[in-house]
Design an enzyme around this catalytic site. Structure first.
Site, PDB file in Angstrom:
ATOM      1  N   GLU A 274     -23.403  27.603 -15.714  1.00  0.00           N
ATOM      2  CA  GLU A 274     -22.460  28.729 -15.800  1.00  0.00           C
ATOM      3  C   GLU A 274     -21.693  28.713 -17.118  1.00  0.00           C
ATOM      4  O   GLU A 274     -20.464  28.631 -17.130  1.00  0.00           O
ATOM      5  CB  GLU A 274     -21.448  28.650 -14.641  1.00  0.00           C
ATOM      6  CG  GLU A 274     -22.052  28.609 -13.243  1.00  0.00           C
ATOM      7  CD  GLU A 274     -21.023  28.274 -12.150  1.00  0.00           C
ATOM      8  OE1 GLU A 274     -19.891  27.822 -12.480  1.00  0.00           O
ATOM      9  OE2 GLU A 274     -21.347  28.453 -10.974  1.00  0.00           O
ATOM     10  N   CYS A 361       8.806  39.460 -28.922  1.00  0.00           N
ATOM     11  CA  CYS A 361      10.035  38.668 -28.894  1.00  0.00           C
ATOM     12  C   CYS A 361       9.865  37.434 -28.001  1.00  0.00           C
ATOM     13  O   CYS A 361      10.476  37.340 -26.944  1.00  0.00           O
ATOM     14  CB  CYS A 361      11.156  39.564 -28.402  1.00  0.00           C
ATOM     15  SG  CYS A 361      12.739  38.775 -28.421  1.00  0.00           S
ATOM     16  N   TYR A 389     -12.147  34.182 -23.879  1.00  0.00           N
ATOM     17  CA  TYR A 389     -10.782  34.137 -23.357  1.00  0.00           C
ATOM     18  C   TYR A 389      -9.803  34.791 -24.340  1.00  0.00           C
ATOM     19  O   TYR A 389      -8.662  34.367 -24.466  1.00  0.00           O
ATOM     20  CB  TYR A 389     -10.378  32.699 -22.995  1.00  0.00           C
ATOM     21  CG  TYR A 389     -11.368  32.080 -22.029  1.00  0.00           C
ATOM     22  CD1 TYR A 389     -11.407  32.494 -20.700  1.00  0.00           C
ATOM     23  CD2 TYR A 389     -12.312  31.141 -22.451  1.00  0.00           C
ATOM     24  CE1 TYR A 389     -12.346  31.975 -19.821  1.00  0.00           C
ATOM     25  CE2 TYR A 389     -13.262  30.617 -21.577  1.00  0.00           C
ATOM     26  CZ  TYR A 389     -13.268  31.038 -20.265  1.00  0.00           C
ATOM     27  OH  TYR A 389     -14.190  30.530 -19.393  1.00  0.00           O
TER      28      TYR A 389
HETATM   29  C1  LIG Z   1     -14.420  29.412 -16.112  1.00  0.00           C
HETATM   30  C2  LIG Z   1     -15.588  28.952 -15.345  1.00  0.00           C
HETATM   31  C3  LIG Z   1     -16.810  28.751 -15.985  1.00  0.00           C
HETATM   32  C4  LIG Z   1     -17.008  28.889 -17.472  1.00  0.00           C
HETATM   33  O1  LIG Z   1     -16.306  27.920 -18.180  1.00  0.00           O
HETATM   34  P1  LIG Z   1     -16.517  27.782 -19.756  1.00  0.00           P
HETATM   35  O2  LIG Z   1     -15.659  26.659 -20.142  1.00  0.00           O
HETATM   36  O3  LIG Z   1     -16.078  29.077 -20.348  1.00  0.00           O
HETATM   37  O4  LIG Z   1     -17.955  27.514 -19.995  1.00  0.00           O
HETATM   38  C5  LIG Z   1     -17.893  28.385 -15.199  1.00  0.00           C
HETATM   39  N1  LIG Z   1     -17.774  28.218 -13.858  1.00  0.00           N
HETATM   40  C6  LIG Z   1     -16.600  28.409 -13.221  1.00  0.00           C
HETATM   41  C7  LIG Z   1     -16.536  28.211 -11.767  1.00  0.00           C
HETATM   42  C8  LIG Z   1     -15.469  28.773 -13.944  1.00  0.00           C
HETATM   43  O5  LIG Z   1     -14.313  28.933 -13.306  1.00  0.00           O
END
Ligand SMILES: *Cc1c(COP(=O)(O)O)cnc(C)c1O
Length: 433
Positions: A274, A361, A389
């Protein structure tokens, strides 16, 4: 800088488009993405895992622009979502529901229904009560929900505490020691089908060892499950691979994959990963214009037209982003006799240490501290490594319309999100009579 963002003479380019041209044409603040960088990142993943059955589920929350989701979908990606809204985006962008995994500790009934209706690949379940709810919702629809349990392996990701998720004290996943009992519970539920195991230990990891430690713990559980008659189809090892913002030395995608595949040798489960940040972080920059220079007694400030609402990583994590002038100026050397700088106008062009700050501010509204730059007001700066992000965490604080987003493809620029207008921001609000 990388091969997609770099200087040609004194102008900073995204692929074959000068960023000062983009700033003139689309205004600032403006996010700029490189299509080639996005494509190459994805292809590196696909190449690195090709020796076995795998699915690369891009973590949508890193950057959820439809153009980016569509690009990844066309390259064959699946998606890791954390809300019903993200599912709707994926589908709108042409992504396949059958390649979607749904993570997150707080899935609502409506989100479960939406995902079951769409027919997603898997729910990454994070608690015992979520199992109960999912079983009930699926039952009410006459469906069977495919589930993984997100196991918290209690491994230190050695990253910023706010983006560390795999420790016992974190809210994520089910406790390692409870996982087997919960799998048995899930397997006995009539509207759930146990298909996999999942873990995700944090973000911006710069070493492979925590990934391996987590994988080994997860694999030990998989074996115990198999021994008790529950065989899994896939292993989801999460995201979290870090990128270089400053002087970090994260493993390459190939090194990361090699380490994971090493830990998985001799196993037949399909692998899911992921990745978020690593696919988009260094594929984007944020362009911002200097409104004012302010030379104080202790500090010099470059006040820019982007702010923490556009890119909140510095305010939120004290994160470092490189900041580069979009057109490099000749540095005028500081005259020895006048430490405060030369006569009017010249001081601006000298290389000085600047705090680069936004107009909001809040003292947290900064992009960088003590950055050496030779700049003048009106100059455009590029906040580097802003593809992940950045826009996805942006807000409308101070009633600031969110930035435009463009995607560069070689020498062509596509507007992929128009700059918001102020009237859009309050269009849903009502005055009480
Ligand atoms: C945020 C997240 C990711 C991705 O994380 P990266 O650091 O952007 O690769 C993958 N899996 C889950 C469950 C997440 O919450």
């Amino acid at each position: 800088m990388n091969e997609y963002f770099g200087y040609k003479q004194d102008r900073l380019f995204a692929e074959n488009v000068a960023l000062d041209d983009i700033a003139r044409r689309f205004g600032t603040p403006c996010y700029v993405y490189s299509r080639a960088a996005l494509t190459d990142g994805y292809r590196q993943f696909a190449e690195a895992f090709k020796s076995r059955e795998h699915l690369i589920c891009y973590a949508v929350k890193a950057n959820s622009n439809l153009a980016i989701l569509n690009l990844f979908a066309r390259l064959g990606a699946g998606f890791d979502i954390v809300s019903g809204g993200e599912l709707q985006r994926v589908l709108a962008a042409g992504g396949a529901a059958s390649k979607v995994v749904f993570s997150g500790v707080g899935k609502s009934e409506a989100e479960m229904r939406q995902a079951l209706e769409a027919g997603i690949l898997c729910f990454n379940v994070e608690s015992s009560s979520e199992l109960d709810r999912l079983n009930t919702v699926a039952g009410s629809m006459g469906k069977v929900a495919p589930v993984s349990l997100r196991v918290n392996p209690d491994v230190d990701a050695k990253t910023h505490p706010y983006i560390s998720t795999g420790l016992k004290q974190n809210k994520f996943g089910v406790a390692y020691t409870e996982a087997l009992a919960l799998y048995r519970k899930a397997a006995a539920m009539s509207h759930l089908r146990v298909t996999g195991m999942d873990c995700h230990i944090g973000s911006q990891l710069t070493e492979t060892s925590p990934f391996i430690a987590a994988a080994e713990k997860v694999l030990a559980l998989v074996d115990q499950l198999a021994a008790s008659g529950i065989a899994l189809e896939h292993l989801d090892l999460g995201g979290g691979l870090g990128i270089r913002y400053d002087d970090e030395t994260p493993p390459s995608i190939a090194e990361y994959a090699k380490a994971l595949l090493g830990a998985l040798q001799g196993r037949s489960e399909k692998i899911i990963v992921e990745p978020g940040r690593v696919l988009v972080g260094n594929a984007g920059v944020l362009l911002t214009r200097i409104e004012y220079l302010k030379h104080g007694e202790e500090k010099n400030f470059a006040i820019v037209d982007a702010a923490m609402n556009d890119l909140m990583r510095p305010a939120l994590y004290d994160a470092y982003h490189r900041i580069l002038p979009v057109v490099r100026r000749q540095d005028i050397p500081s005259p020895q006799s006048s430490p405060a700088g030369g006569r009017g106008g010249e001081r601006e062009r000298q290389s000085l240490l600047y705090d680069v700050v936004g107009p909001i501010c809040e003292t947290g509204d900064f992009f960088g501290h003590a950055r050496k730059m030779a700049v003048d007001k009106g100059d455009t700066l590029a906040v580097m490594s802003a593809g992940a992000y950045g826009m996805s965490m942006s807000s409308n604080y101070n009633t600031r319309p969110r930035a435009a987003e463009v995607m560069v493809d070689d020498a062509v620029v596509h507007l992929v999100r128009e700059r918001e207008t102020v009237s859009q921001l309050y269009a849903a609000e009502k005055i009480v009579a």
